[in-house]
Write an enzyme that holds these catalytic residues in place. Structure first.
Site, short mmCIF file in Angstrom:
data_model
loop_
_atom_site.label_atom_id
_atom_site.label_comp_id
_atom_site.label_asym_id
_atom_site.label_seq_id
_atom_site.Cartn_x
_atom_site.Cartn_y
_atom_site.Cartn_z
N ILE A 139 0.84 -1.20 0.00
CA ILE A 139 0.00 0.00 0.00
C ILE A 139 0.87 1.24 0.00
O ILE A 139 1.82 1.35 0.79
CB ILE A 139 -0.93 -0.03 1.23
N GLY A 161 14.28 -7.96 7.75
CA GLY A 161 14.26 -6.50 7.79
C GLY A 161 13.02 -5.90 8.41
O GLY A 161 11.95 -6.51 8.43
N ASN A 172 11.21 0.38 7.83
CA ASN A 172 11.49 1.81 7.73
C ASN A 172 12.60 2.15 6.74
O ASN A 172 12.60 3.23 6.17
CB ASN A 172 11.77 2.41 9.12
N LYS A 196 14.74 -11.64 4.05
CA LYS A 196 13.27 -11.52 4.08
C LYS A 196 12.92 -10.09 4.47
O LYS A 196 13.11 -9.68 5.60
CB LYS A 196 12.64 -12.49 5.09
N SER A 224 10.50 -6.82 5.35
CA SER A 224 9.24 -6.68 6.08
C SER A 224 8.08 -6.86 5.10
O SER A 224 8.13 -6.41 3.95
CB SER A 224 9.16 -5.29 6.70
N VAL A 268 11.89 -5.11 19.82
CA VAL A 268 12.42 -5.94 20.92
C VAL A 268 11.60 -7.24 21.08
O VAL A 268 12.20 -8.31 21.20
CB VAL A 268 12.50 -5.13 22.23
N GLU A 324 19.34 -5.90 15.77
CA GLU A 324 19.21 -4.43 15.71
C GLU A 324 17.77 -4.12 16.08
O GLU A 324 16.86 -4.25 15.26
CB GLU A 324 19.51 -3.92 14.29
N CYS A 346 14.72 3.86 14.37
CA CYS A 346 14.98 3.12 15.61
C CYS A 346 15.80 3.91 16.62
O CYS A 346 15.58 3.82 17.82
CB CYS A 346 15.70 1.83 15.28
N GLY A 401 19.83 -4.58 21.51
CA GLY A 401 20.45 -5.47 20.56
C GLY A 401 21.79 -6.04 20.94
O GLY A 401 22.36 -5.69 21.98
N GLU A 461 26.41 -3.39 13.25
CA GLU A 461 26.41 -3.31 11.79
C GLU A 461 27.38 -2.21 11.38
O GLU A 461 27.78 -1.37 12.19
CB GLU A 461 24.99 -3.02 11.27
#
Ligand code: NAD
Length: 483
Positions: free
Chosen positions: A27, A149, A152, A175, A177, A229, A249, A283, A453, A457
């Site tokens: 969407i 993932g 955002n 994969k 979101s 989380v 993360e 985040c 986390g 990264e």
């Protein structure tokens, strides 16, 4: 722009479809229109991805780092060349304004591919002399890595996980979101165009159940999740059952401390960037803004003036600086926190409402007189809702800033150099800022402490999380035994 992908999944170097998988509608958040439909991976699809990735990984790891790196750097160049189209797609996927996506998404992904492409050739073990004998270490890939993932930063997350994994000689199944499935497919396409062997970077679609099926598969060696989380707890536990490597993360409720000697305009810029960029769906956002009581009212007045400058509207218009929320659900979550803030007695200084137009638009919102125990000061909202809290004393504010289950990020604004470093040292957070907020260059480690986390990264640190060391002991003389 054609937003419907050629097929739902990208496996073994090509687009693959299986319409038996549950449909997932994509969407466009600015209008609420369905712009594409993909199908969640069936067990046959995930099996195909796992088989392809495990089959291809050995030959990829056997290339030299220079050869692997060259492909990643070529992919980086293609991402940059197509930045406009990729940014438009990112805006369709997420609703984030083109003003942001054109500088922060494909470009950030390209940075990761360039950085880790360059690092690939530098990965080495070490030599440890033990008298006549010696040990050498081999830095080896983990094998098959699964990336999962959040919605955002779909392009950035696909690259931040893929680039170091591939540089180190791993294969990846990513994969995205289910809310933003489009961008990662483009990343896979571009990697293959750049010469990546089939099977090394695969994308499968699906919701949490598809992610869970990958995490629990015994052929998977590592899981890197970007998410909340609660999801992190589940994925970490599932990975633990198989003694798999993890990078987590996760979410945050990060503090930003503004002392009375701060450059107020910079501090307000930090508060705006750390609360309203990507409509607050970041985040590491500094959503608890502690402002010294002596400057609080001046800060709030100027902040409200600056927020009048937000251009809210069509995210494709390059002038727009504040777009919709990613989904109706995420908008409703943020709006419900605004109601909680009001009910708890926080003072609504700015915004607070949904906008009367199509799409999932709401106002940037500021609460003042927030206290530490209020729900809006304790829980991650993941929307454009800033909580401003007062303080008088340095030790006290640091203790309050750290009084949270989260530890993703933290920032301080002050002109006092010693105090800035004292506060940075005292923060219980993985990613800290002095007189700035939310910069995330690929050269710097990024990640959280406490419940936000494990692992890091970006930067050289990410290599530790996509490789394992093997020690090889070499005896130069004869070997004796007691019998
Ligand atoms: P989410 O936790 O709902 O979902 C994240 C991903 O996990 C999705 O792809 C989802 O399908 C998958 N998933 C859900 N359940 C699973 C399971 N049981 N097993 C395997 N996979 C599963 O998060 P979201 O709503 O997509 O994203 C927002 C959250 O992500 C926020 O909490 C935000 O702070 C966090 N986030 C963290 C970072 C970071 O780098 N620390 C970056 C971006 C977002």
């Amino acid at each position: 722009m054609q937003t419907q992908p050629k097929a739902s999944h990208f496996i073994d170097g090509r687009y693959v479809e299986d319409t038996a998988g549950a449909p997932i509608e994509v969407i466009y958040p600015a209008t609420g229109e369905v712009i594409a439909t993909v199908h969640a991976a069936t067990p046959a699809i995930t099996e195909q991805a796992i088989v392809a990735a495990t089959r291809a990984q050995g030959a990829w790891a056997a290339l030299t780092g220079t050869e692997r790196g060259r492909i990643l750097r070529r992919a980086s160049d293609i991402l940059r060349e197509r930045n406009h189209d990729l940014s438009v797609l990112e805006t369709y996927d997420t609703g984030k304004p083109y003003q942001e996506t054109s500088v922060a998404d494909a470009t950030s992904g390209a940075d990761a591919l360039e950085f880790f492409g360059g690092m690939a050739a530098t990965l080495t073990g070490e030599h440890i002399q033990l008298g006549e004998d010696w040990v050498y270490t081999r830095r080896e890939p983990l094998g098959l890595c699964v990336g999962i993932g959040a919605w955002n930063y779909p392009t950035q997350i696909a690259c931040w996980k893929g680039a170091p994994a591939l540089a180190c000689g791993n294969a990846m199944i990513f994969k995205p979101s289910e809310t933003t499935p489009l961008c990662a497919l483009k990343v896979a396409e571009i990697l293959h165009e750049a010469g990546l062997p089939a099977g090394i970077y695969n994308v499968v679609q699906g919701r949490g159940d598809v992610g869970a099926s990958l995490v629990t598969d015994p052929r998977v060696d590592k899981v890197s999740l970007t998410g909340s989380v609660p999801t992190g707890r589940k994925v970490y536990a599932a990975a633990a059952a198989g003694i798999k490597h993890v990078t987590m993360e996760l979410g945050g409720k990060s503090p930003m401390i503004v002392f009375d000697d701060a450059d107020i305009e910079s501090a307000i810029s930090g508060a705006i960037m750390g609360n309203f960029y990507s409509s607050g769906q970041v985040c590491s956002n500094g959503t608890r803004v502690f402002v010294h009581r002596a400057i609080k009212e001046a800060f709030l007045t100027r902040l409200a003036e600056r927020l009048e400058g937000a251009v809210i509207g069509d995210p494709m218009d390059p002038a727009t600086s504040f777009g919709p929320m990613v989904s109706e659900n995420q908008m409703n979550i943020a709006l419900s926190y605004i109601e909680k803030g009001k009910a708890e007695g926080a003072r609504l200084v700015y915004g607070g409402a949904k906008l009367d137009r199509e799409g999932f638009f709401m106002q940037p919102t500021v609460f003042a007189d927030v206290t530490d125990d209020m729900v809006i000061a304790r829980e991650e909202i993941f929307g454009p809702v800033m909580a401003v809290l007062d303080f008088d004393d340095e030790d006290d504010v640091l203790a309050r800033a750290n009084d949270t289950e989260f530890g993703l990020a933290a920032g301080v604004f002050t002109r006092d150099l010693a105090r800035a470093h004292r506060i940075a040292a005292g923060f219980e957070a993985g990613t800290c800022y002095i007189n700035t907020y939310n910069d995330a260059p690929v050269e710097a480690p990024f990640g959280g402490s406490k419940n936000s986390g494990v692992g890091r990264e970006n930067s050289k640190a990410a290599i530790e999380h996509y490789t394992q060391l093997k020690s090889v002991y070499v005896r130069m003389g004869t070997l004796e035994a007691p019998f």
